[in-house]
Design a protein around this motif. Structure first.
Motif, short mmCIF file in Angstrom:
data_model
loop_
_atom_site.label_atom_id
_atom_site.label_comp_id
_atom_site.label_asym_id
_atom_site.label_seq_id
_atom_site.Cartn_x
_atom_site.Cartn_y
_atom_site.Cartn_z
N LEU A 131 -42.56 30.70 -28.16
CA LEU A 131 -43.90 30.16 -27.97
C LEU A 131 -43.96 28.74 -28.51
N LYS A 132 -44.44 27.81 -27.67
CA LYS A 132 -44.58 26.42 -28.09
C LYS A 132 -45.89 25.88 -27.53
N PHE A 133 -46.40 24.80 -28.12
CA PHE A 133 -47.51 24.10 -27.49
C PHE A 133 -46.96 23.40 -26.26
N ARG A 134 -47.68 23.46 -25.16
CA ARG A 134 -47.22 22.79 -23.93
C ARG A 134 -47.28 21.29 -24.12
N SER A 135 -46.15 20.63 -23.88
CA SER A 135 -46.08 19.17 -24.05
C SER A 135 -45.81 18.44 -22.74
N MET A 136 -45.67 19.19 -21.64
CA MET A 136 -45.42 18.59 -20.33
C MET A 136 -46.56 18.93 -19.36
N ARG A 182 -46.08 13.76 -26.32
CA ARG A 182 -45.16 12.85 -27.00
C ARG A 182 -45.38 12.90 -28.52
N ILE A 183 -46.64 12.97 -28.90
CA ILE A 183 -46.96 13.05 -30.33
C ILE A 183 -46.49 14.39 -30.89
N LEU A 184 -46.74 15.45 -30.14
CA LEU A 184 -46.34 16.78 -30.60
C LEU A 184 -44.83 16.88 -30.78
N ARG A 185 -44.08 16.31 -29.83
CA ARG A 185 -42.62 16.37 -29.93
C ARG A 185 -42.09 15.50 -31.06
N ARG A 186 -42.69 14.32 -31.21
CA ARG A 186 -42.22 13.39 -32.24
C ARG A 186 -42.45 13.95 -33.63
N THR A 187 -43.52 14.72 -33.80
CA THR A 187 -43.86 15.28 -35.11
C THR A 187 -43.43 16.75 -35.25
N GLU A 195 -43.72 22.95 -32.16
CA GLU A 195 -42.96 24.12 -32.59
C GLU A 195 -43.78 25.09 -33.46
N ILE A 196 -44.93 24.66 -33.96
CA ILE A 196 -45.69 25.47 -34.91
C ILE A 196 -46.03 26.87 -34.38
N PRO A 197 -46.39 27.04 -33.09
CA PRO A 197 -46.69 28.40 -32.61
C PRO A 197 -45.54 29.39 -32.79
N GLN A 198 -44.34 28.89 -33.04
CA GLN A 198 -43.21 29.79 -33.26
C GLN A 198 -43.34 30.57 -34.57
N LEU A 199 -44.32 30.20 -35.40
CA LEU A 199 -44.60 31.01 -36.58
C LEU A 199 -44.97 32.43 -36.16
N TRP A 200 -45.61 32.54 -34.98
CA TRP A 200 -45.94 33.87 -34.47
C TRP A 200 -44.66 34.62 -34.09
N ASN A 201 -43.68 33.92 -33.51
CA ASN A 201 -42.39 34.55 -33.21
C ASN A 201 -41.72 35.07 -34.49
N VAL A 202 -41.94 34.36 -35.60
CA VAL A 202 -41.40 34.79 -36.88
C VAL A 202 -42.09 36.07 -37.35
N VAL A 203 -43.42 36.10 -37.23
CA VAL A 203 -44.20 37.26 -37.69
C VAL A 203 -43.76 38.53 -36.97
N VAL A 204 -43.58 38.44 -35.65
CA VAL A 204 -43.25 39.64 -34.87
C VAL A 204 -41.76 39.99 -34.90
N GLY A 205 -40.95 39.15 -35.55
CA GLY A 205 -39.55 39.50 -35.73
C GLY A 205 -38.56 38.91 -34.76
N HIS A 206 -39.02 38.06 -33.84
CA HIS A 206 -38.09 37.40 -32.92
C HIS A 206 -37.26 36.33 -33.61
N GLY A 243 -40.68 11.55 -40.76
CA GLY A 243 -40.73 11.26 -39.32
C GLY A 243 -39.76 12.10 -38.55
N GLY A 244 -40.23 13.23 -37.98
CA GLY A 244 -39.36 14.12 -37.21
C GLY A 244 -39.03 13.54 -35.85
N THR A 245 -37.97 14.05 -35.26
CA THR A 245 -37.56 13.58 -33.94
C THR A 245 -37.42 14.70 -32.93
N GLY A 246 -37.85 15.90 -33.29
CA GLY A 246 -37.71 17.01 -32.38
C GLY A 246 -36.40 17.74 -32.61
N SER A 247 -36.35 19.00 -32.21
CA SER A 247 -35.16 19.80 -32.48
C SER A 247 -34.36 20.09 -31.23
#
Length: 219
Positions: A76-81, A106-111, A115-126, A215-219
């Motif tokens: 799960l990610k925020f849609r950036s496209m 562009r802002i979401l990817r740069r910062t 990726e923050i919604p992946q916290l939900w993937n962590v909660v459910v065990g993925h 200053g993140g650059t994306g993963s």
């Protein structure tokens, strides 16, 4: 190590026997992810509104990734496209100035906020807070399938994939077009598995936060 044809070959096939550490890791994952979702709720809501205001389509982007023991899951990610140009297969790498990416994207990817919604993937065990970053099935790196580029590539699937990892802390992030960088990522992933401890996870999380603040650059 290298095979006779100069193809990097990994020998790790089993997890280190550290059951207590892995139990603590899961407890840290759940508590950390839940706390993160609660604390970041206002920011998540703001991002969701901005995405919806800029372009039509869903707020979240879902994509199939390979998880622990090579079991697929939807990340799960925020849609950036722009919705009509989203790459669900993950075959087209994103480049600088990519016209498929929205302004807020562009802002979401740069910062790395996408990726923050992946916290939900962590909660459910993925996923885990720390681990090898999850790849799409048949991931391409250096112009070829990752599994062909590094023999024993599947060793990185012995643990849950992570929001961040040892490779990302070392600056091995972004497009996988460079062969040497791509190989170093997998070597770092396997090194993480072989040397895993809760203390190592803590150090990686702290380093990730510091890197993102600078200053993140994306993963």
């Amino acid at each position: 190590m290298l095979a006779n044809d100069n193809t990097p070959t990994l020998s790790t096939r089993t997890l280190p026997r550290r059951p207590i550490n892995f139990a603590l890791k899961r407890a840290m994952d759940v508590s950390g992810a839940v706390a993160g979702l609660i604390m970041l709720a206002p920011l998540l809501l703001l991002v969701a509104v901005l995405i919806r205001l800029e372009s039509r389509g869903p707020i979240f982007f879902r994509q199939l990734r390979t998880g622990r023991n090579e079991v697929p899951f939807e990340i799960l990610k925020f849609r950036s496209m722009y919705v009509e140009q989203c790459d669900h297969a993950g075959v087209r790498l994103t480049v600088d100035g990519d016209p498929r990416v929205t302004r807020i994207g562009r802002i979401l990817r740069r910062t790395s906020l996408d990726e923050i919604p992946q916290l939900w993937n962590v909660v459910v065990g993925h996923m885990s807070l720390v681990g090898p970053r999850p790849h799409v099935p048949d991931m391409v790196a250096g112009g070829m399938n990752y599994a062909d580029l590094v023999r024993g590539y599947e060793a990185r699937h012995l643990v849950r994939p992570g929001l961040t990892g040892l490779a990302q802390c070392r600056g091995l992030r972004g497009p996988t077009t460079n062969r040497d960088m791509a190989v170093r990522r997998i070597l770092s992933d396997v090194e993480y598995i072989e040397t895993f401890s809760v203390l190592l996870d803590t150090r990686i999380l702290v380093r990730t936060i510091i890197n993102e603040v600078r200053g993140g650059t994306g993963s």
